[in-house]
Scaffold this motif. Structure first.
Motif, short mmCIF file in Angstrom:
data_model
loop_
_atom_site.label_atom_id
_atom_site.label_comp_id
_atom_site.label_asym_id
_atom_site.label_seq_id
_atom_site.Cartn_x
_atom_site.Cartn_y
_atom_site.Cartn_z
N GLY A 73 1.43 -1.43 -0.18
CA GLY A 73 0.47 -0.11 -0.29
C GLY A 73 1.05 1.19 -0.29
O GLY A 73 0.54 2.26 -0.46
N ILE A 74 2.25 1.33 0.72
CA ILE A 74 3.10 2.61 0.82
C ILE A 74 3.10 3.05 -0.39
O ILE A 74 3.43 3.62 -0.75
CB ILE A 74 3.81 2.08 1.83
N PHE A 79 3.32 7.29 -5.22
CA PHE A 79 2.41 7.45 -6.76
C PHE A 79 1.76 8.00 -6.41
O PHE A 79 1.22 9.10 -7.24
CB PHE A 79 3.02 6.03 -7.56
N GLY A 80 0.80 7.83 -5.99
CA GLY A 80 -0.64 8.60 -5.83
C GLY A 80 -0.44 10.11 -5.24
O GLY A 80 -1.23 10.81 -6.28
N VAL A 81 0.17 10.16 -4.30
CA VAL A 81 0.43 11.43 -3.93
C VAL A 81 1.32 12.24 -4.80
O VAL A 81 1.06 13.36 -5.41
CB VAL A 81 1.20 11.68 -2.68
N SER A 82 2.37 11.96 -5.84
CA SER A 82 2.88 12.39 -6.85
C SER A 82 2.12 12.95 -7.72
O SER A 82 2.29 13.32 -8.29
CB SER A 82 3.66 11.50 -7.39
N VAL A 83 0.86 12.21 -8.48
CA VAL A 83 0.02 12.47 -9.37
C VAL A 83 -1.21 12.86 -8.83
O VAL A 83 -1.07 14.22 -9.35
CB VAL A 83 -0.92 11.05 -9.62
N VAL A 86 1.12 16.30 -9.64
CA VAL A 86 0.83 16.92 -10.74
C VAL A 86 -0.74 17.73 -11.02
O VAL A 86 -0.52 18.77 -11.68
CB VAL A 86 1.23 15.67 -11.62
N ILE A 87 -1.63 16.94 -10.85
CA ILE A 87 -2.81 17.79 -10.71
C ILE A 87 -3.31 18.84 -10.53
O ILE A 87 -3.41 20.39 -11.01
CB ILE A 87 -3.62 16.83 -10.01
N VAL A 88 -2.98 19.34 -9.28
CA VAL A 88 -2.58 20.22 -8.27
C VAL A 88 -1.75 21.65 -8.75
O VAL A 88 -2.50 22.85 -9.54
CB VAL A 88 -2.07 20.40 -6.85
N THR B 18 9.42 11.99 -7.64
CA THR B 18 9.90 13.20 -8.06
C THR B 18 10.20 12.70 -9.96
O THR B 18 10.22 13.81 -10.21
CB THR B 18 11.79 12.77 -7.69
N GLU B 19 10.39 11.90 -10.49
CA GLU B 19 10.55 11.61 -12.47
C GLU B 19 9.63 11.95 -12.11
O GLU B 19 9.51 13.08 -13.89
CB GLU B 19 10.58 9.93 -12.39
#
Lengths: 130, 198
Positions: A73-74, A79-83, A86-88, B18-19
């Protein structure tokens, strides 16, 4: 291994190479679709359609080739937070761009085609030159 | 061992996060200039070679598939098959770079270049044409750099695989190298339609 369904390893071993083949074929089908529809005259639907297809393809790669589907899950959280960020980023910048006065646009850029009142308060809507 | 695997996998996902943000900056630049010059960007995309772009898309998707299969084979203890699949993946990376080099060469000859080097006659005087090719070279250039790095990682993984470092219980470098390669594919999945198609 079938009896030991609670173990994470067993879950990962459940699928064979068939899953990868199916995803690969789906990716190829979506590629053909986007190439065929990309330059058709779809009355402005080209960009949303191309982005939709790209998002579907990316989701397939992330979930199944990169195993986020049955990952810890981590990793999904990271990855979810990264995406999400990007949306923000996109929302923030376009929130600014779409509500700018025409004077703030660079030289040669076509004037915005926004109707007064389409998302902007009338008193701040760009005034069109006659 | 299992904890170590979890930790290294998490580290890789953090790096991939980060990428994604790195490339998001370039996609944002593209979106902003596309918003300013929608007509020019549409016109400029017609000057890219769709056939070469499509072939490269198929090459990258297939290499993503073979790297996933290589990971699967190592996990099943079939190291020979995995080595073959990795070699195929590396050849796909080379093919991609060769095709990209042909495309770049053509753009150099036409003068469809970024910044002050722009002297593309077919789009002379169109506002924003310069910006399209700037974004084109920056984003595909950064992506091509990732292809080269990914290829180097896969060659290193292949060397260790042939040396016999990996088995059914230790395969994490194959998995993480594969993850990096999938990211390269992922970026191209978005670059291709935005630059070549619409």
């Amino acid at each position: 291994m079938a009896q030991d369904k609670n173990s994470k390893e067993a879950k990962e071993h459940e699928h064979g190479p068939g899953r990868y083949v199916v995803i690969w074929l789906l990716l190829l089908v979506f590629t053909v679709t986007t190439v065929v529809t990309g330059r058709m005259d779809l009355h402005g639907a080209n960009l949303p359609l191309a982005l939709l297809i790209a998002t579907i393809k990316a989701t397939l790669v992330v979930l199944f080739f990169m195993h986020l589907w049955d990952s810890e899950g981590i990793n999904r959280l990271v990855f979810g937070v990264s995406v999400l960020f990007v949306i923000v980023l996109l929302l923030g910048v376009f929130g600014d761009l779409l509500t700018r006065s025409p004077a703030a646009l660079p030289d040669g850029a076509p004037q915005p085609t926004l109707e007064p009142g389409a998302g902007i308060p009338p008193e701040r809507a760009p005034t069109q030159a006659p | 061992m299992e904890t170590q695997n979890h930790a290294s996998r998490l580290g890789m996902w953090l790096f991939l996060g980060t990428e994604v943000l790195l490339f998001a900056g370039l996609f944002l630049g593209y979106s902003v200039y596309r918003h300013f010059y929608p007509h020019t960007f549409r016109e400029a995309s017609r000057h890219l070679n769709l056939v070469m772009g499509t072939i490269n898309t198929v090459v990258l998707i297939s290499s993503s598939f073979t790297v996933a299969m290589a990971y699967y084979s190592v996990k099943k203890g079939r190291n020979k098959a995995a080595a073959g699949l990795l070699i195929f993946t590396i050849l796909c990376a080379l093919t991609f770079l060769c095709i990209k080099a042909f495309e770049y060469h053509h753009k150099f000859e036409e003068g469809a270049l970024p910044g002050k080097w722009f002297h593309f006659q077919e789009m002379e005087g169109m506002p924003g044409a310069n910006m399209f090719f700037t974004v084109y070279f920056l984003s595909t250039g950064l992506h091509a750099f990732h292809v080269i790095v990914g290829m180097a990682i896969l060659i290193w993984v292949l060397r260790r695989l042939i040396r016999g470092d990996f088995n059914q219980s230790y395969y994490i470098p194959v998995e993480l190298g594969g993850l990096y390669w999938h990211l390269v594919d992922l970026v191209w999945i978005f670059l291709f339609p935005l630059l070549y198609l619409i």
